[in-house]
Design a protein around this motif. Structure first.
Motif, PDB file in Angstrom:
ATOM      1  N   SER A 179      -5.636  -6.112  -7.913  1.00  0.00           N
ATOM      2  CA  SER A 179      -5.673  -4.763  -7.341  1.00  0.00           C
ATOM      3  C   SER A 179      -5.481  -4.788  -5.828  1.00  0.00           C
ATOM      4  O   SER A 179      -4.753  -3.968  -5.272  1.00  0.00           O
ATOM      5  CB  SER A 179      -7.006  -4.089  -7.687  1.00  0.00           C
ATOM      6  N   VAL A 180      -6.138  -5.744  -5.158  1.00  0.00           N
ATOM      7  CA  VAL A 180      -5.983  -5.855  -3.707  1.00  0.00           C
ATOM      8  C   VAL A 180      -4.549  -6.237  -3.358  1.00  0.00           C
ATOM      9  O   VAL A 180      -3.952  -5.705  -2.404  1.00  0.00           O
ATOM     10  CB  VAL A 180      -6.982  -6.885  -3.143  1.00  0.00           C
ATOM     11  N   ALA A 181      -3.965  -7.156  -4.148  1.00  0.00           N
ATOM     12  CA  ALA A 181      -2.583  -7.571  -3.891  1.00  0.00           C
ATOM     13  C   ALA A 181      -1.617  -6.411  -4.059  1.00  0.00           C
ATOM     14  O   ALA A 181      -0.725  -6.195  -3.229  1.00  0.00           O
ATOM     15  CB  ALA A 181      -2.203  -8.718  -4.828  1.00  0.00           C
ATOM     16  N   PHE A 182      -1.786  -5.640  -5.125  1.00  0.00           N
ATOM     17  CA  PHE A 182      -0.954  -4.451  -5.306  1.00  0.00           C
ATOM     18  C   PHE A 182      -1.121  -3.495  -4.119  1.00  0.00           C
ATOM     19  O   PHE A 182      -0.166  -2.857  -3.676  1.00  0.00           O
ATOM     20  CB  PHE A 182      -1.331  -3.722  -6.600  1.00  0.00           C
ATOM     21  N   GLY A 183      -2.350  -3.386  -3.613  1.00  0.00           N
ATOM     22  CA  GLY A 183      -2.631  -2.436  -2.541  1.00  0.00           C
ATOM     23  C   GLY A 183      -1.996  -2.780  -1.211  1.00  0.00           C
ATOM     24  O   GLY A 183      -1.866  -1.917  -0.338  1.00  0.00           O
ATOM     25  N   THR A 184      -1.568  -4.038  -1.029  1.00  0.00           N
ATOM     26  CA  THR A 184      -0.956  -4.416   0.245  1.00  0.00           C
ATOM     27  C   THR A 184       0.487  -3.929   0.373  1.00  0.00           C
ATOM     28  O   THR A 184       1.050  -3.958   1.470  1.00  0.00           O
ATOM     29  CB  THR A 184      -0.962  -5.952   0.421  1.00  0.00           C
ATOM     30  N   SER A 185       1.088  -3.496  -0.724  1.00  0.00           N
ATOM     31  CA  SER A 185       2.515  -3.152  -0.694  1.00  0.00           C
ATOM     32  C   SER A 185       2.823  -1.998   0.247  1.00  0.00           C
ATOM     33  O   SER A 185       3.868  -1.977   0.889  1.00  0.00           O
ATOM     34  CB  SER A 185       3.012  -2.819  -2.105  1.00  0.00           C
ATOM     35  N   GLY A 186       1.908  -1.029   0.326  1.00  0.00           N
ATOM     36  CA  GLY A 186       2.170   0.130   1.178  1.00  0.00           C
ATOM     37  C   GLY A 186       2.332  -0.250   2.642  1.00  0.00           C
ATOM     38  O   GLY A 186       3.266   0.214   3.308  1.00  0.00           O
TER      39      GLY A 186
END
Length: 331
Positions: free
Chosen positions: A18-25
């Motif tokens: 979830s944290v990794a996905f959240g860095t995309s922005g």
């Protein structure tokens, strides 16, 4: 003891995913600020992930890939066009015009749209708690966009965020339709491949300012090279996030893994604050908590609903929790 250790690893994988996905922005917004358009940044991310995922899929799942494509090509096409290309592109458009935290919160109204589709289009009865969850999310959303101020946020950005939510809902539905029929790795690799081809028509790679990757890009107070941001966007925010998501679901129930997935919205907002200096007002933060609470209630209500025999076919299209098993969402 062994079961507890397995669940602990699953929880760790889920939080990391979830944290990794959240860095995309933040990574994507930095590339956009350096000269790429949102669609160009989307294509580079999707194409980069395709280059990594397709060889892995062919090495590990080549025996089942051909049969899945022949049998479920419509589902794969919908997933690639909506769940990957559409969701990714709308999210980057929203993030380029809004704080990343607001963009991700708008996208996380996707489960609310799944509830609406299930109830009003498929005409499937749902628990009253589903409607309660939708209402809670809408109240929170009104706080996030501050509707009493005449919508202070960029209108196009808000519409793009809601577009990402609609595409996320389409991904939920296509993933559920594919559950048990298509291997998750095959579905993900196919989705990214389709998205890469589709986005060529709106973001031709020969028009992309590739010099951005060899230049220093401003990320808050830091100026890393553009290629490093792209590598992080592809390997961390996409490939590693997907792999650890699958690992989490294999060790946890789908419902628990789905709940852990809501860490992504919090992680995205915090990472944007740390790297880009973006912050939300207290009212927007409160609204964000309300949005996530409402979406979680709505999601769990649909997932826990036991359909009658006549409702089974409709519910096979409308479930939410199994999307954690198939998760290739690109935010």
């Amino acid at each position: 003891m062994e079961a507890a250790r397995v669940k602990a690893w699953g929880l760790g994988f889920g939080v990391f995913s979830s944290v990794a996905f959240g860095t995309s922005g933040a990574f994507g917004k930095a590339l956009i600020g350096a000269g790429m358009s949102p669609l160009q940044a989307s294509w580079t991310r999707v194409a980069g992930a395709t280059v990594v995922l397709v060889p892995v899929m062919l090495a590990l799942r080549w025996r089942v890939a051909g049969a899945a494509v022949r049998r479920c090509w419509r589902v794969l096409l919908l997933n690639g066009l909506m769940g990957v290309a559409g969701c990714q592109s709308f999210y980057f458009v929203a993030a380029s015009r809004l704080p990343v935290g607001v963009a991700i919160l708008l996208e996380f109204t996707g489960p609310v749209l799944v509830v609406a589709w299930t109830r009003f289009v498929l005409r499937t009865s749902l628990p009253r708690s589903a409607a309660v969850g939708v209402g809670i999310s809408l109240i929170g959303l009104s706080c996030v966009v501050e509707v009493w101020s005449g919508l202070r946020l960029d209108l196009l950005g808000v519409l793009a965020g809601l577009g990402a939510a609609a595409c996320q809902a389409a991904f939920f539905l296509s993933a559920e339709r594919a559950s048990g029929q298509i291997d998750p790795l095959v579905m993900t690799a196919a989705g990214f491949s389709i998205a890469t081809v589709a986005l060529v028509f709106v973001a031709p790679p020969w028009h992309i300012p590739w010099h951005v990757l060899t230049s220093d890009v401003a990320v808050g107070r830091h100026t890393p090279p553009g290629w490093l941001l792209l590598v992080l966007l592809v390997l961390v925010s996409t490939v590693a996030a997907y792999i650890t998501s699958v690992a989490a679901v294999q060790r946890l129930s789908a419902a628990i893994a789905g709940a852990v997935g809501y860490v992504e919205a919090v992680g995205a907002a915090l990472f944007a604050w740390l790297t880009l200096g973006e912050h939300l007002s207290p009212v927007q933060l409160a609204g964000g908590v309300i949005v996530l609470a409402g979406a979680f209630v709505a999601q769990r209500s649909v997932a826990s609903h036991e359909p009658a025999a006549g409702e089974m076919a409709a519910m096979e299209l409308a479930g939410v929790t199994s999307t954690a098993d198939e998760r290739s969402r690109t935010t």
